[in-house]
Write an enzyme that holds these catalytic residues in place. Structure first.
Site, short mmCIF file in Angstrom:
data_model
loop_
_atom_site.label_atom_id
_atom_site.label_comp_id
_atom_site.label_asym_id
_atom_site.label_seq_id
_atom_site.Cartn_x
_atom_site.Cartn_y
_atom_site.Cartn_z
N GLY A 95 0.75 -1.12 -0.14
CA GLY A 95 -0.06 0.01 0.08
C GLY A 95 0.96 1.27 0.02
CD GLN B 244 3.41 5.89 3.22
OE1 GLN B 244 2.38 5.36 2.50
NE2 GLN B 244 4.29 5.00 3.68
CB CYS C 9 5.01 2.04 7.87
SG CYS C 9 4.73 3.41 6.94
CG LEU C 10 6.46 0.84 1.81
CD1 LEU C 10 5.99 1.34 0.37
CD2 LEU C 10 7.76 0.08 1.49
CG HIS D 272 -0.72 1.11 7.43
ND1 HIS D 272 0.15 0.51 8.26
CD2 HIS D 272 -0.03 2.00 6.59
CE1 HIS D 272 1.36 1.28 8.03
NE2 HIS D 272 1.26 1.91 6.95
CD GLU D 273 -1.53 2.21 2.85
OE1 GLU D 273 -0.97 3.66 3.11
OE2 GLU D 273 -0.82 1.38 2.90
CG HIS E 252 0.22 6.72 5.89
ND1 HIS E 252 1.29 7.23 6.31
CD2 HIS E 252 0.54 5.56 5.36
CE1 HIS E 252 2.18 6.16 6.55
NE2 HIS E 252 1.69 5.04 5.89
#
Ligand code: GNR
Ligand code: NI
Length: 166
Positions: free
Chosen positions: A46, A51, A91-92, A133-134, A137
């Site tokens: 994702g 981000q 997480c990236l 999670h997204e 963000h």
């Protein structure tokens, strides 16, 4: 083809609330393509626009093994949540850190697709967790915000140290 730079925690820009997308134009379409390519290249399941330093409410997700099931959500909203679940998240924007986070178990979400058409879906398991999670963000939240202050401080130090050394 454009790969976008991913902001790394504790970058303060990750804690900015993203604004609603008002019109889905060429710029947004290109952003969605670039975000998808960035997510697949990372690799991740994702990616949310904040981000990649774009404060607009857009997420891309693909939890499939074959990486051929792209889900694009613009202005996503959770309209119903049921139960609780916990999964180890990564997480990236926080590379190398994994932790359990408590989330809704089953969610109903409404959003616009890449062409601006409204749709709804029910999600649970990894997909449900990933959507939550997204959306976090988009609200300026990173999963480490749910951890103890002591863990957050340790993660911050580690991230700043690895960024200094790279
Ligand atoms: O690639 C990712 N994996 C992941 C695993 C468990 C729960 C959430 C995620 S999302 C993450 C990609 C990312 O940082 N999205 O914002
Ligand atoms: Ni993330």
């Amino acid at each position: 083809m454009a790969l976008l730079d991913i902001l790394i925690y504790p970058d303060p820009r990750l804690h900015t609330e993203a604004r609603t997308v008002e019109s889905i134009d060429k710029r947004i379409q290109t952003l969605i393509v670039d975000m998808s390519e960035t997510m697949y290249a990372a690799p991740g399941i994702g990616l949310a626009a904040p981000q990649v330093n774009v404060t607009e409410r857009i997420i891309v997700i693909d939890i499939s093994d074959s990486k051929d099931s792209l889900l694009v959500m613009i202005n996503p909203e959770i309209i119903h949540t049921e139960g609780y679940t916990e999964l180890e998240e990564g997480c990236l924007s926080v590379p190398g850190i994994y932790a359990q986070v408590s989330r809704g178990e089953k969610i109903r979400v409404q959003a616009l697709d890449k062409d601006g058409k409204p749709f709804e879906l029910t999600a649970e398991g990894l997909l449900g967790v990933c959507i939550q999670h997204e959306i976090d963000h988009l609200d300026g939240k990173v999963f480490v915000d749910y951890l103890s202050r002591m863990k957050q401080d340790r993660i911050k130090k580690k991230m700043l140290k690895t960024q200094r050394n790279s």
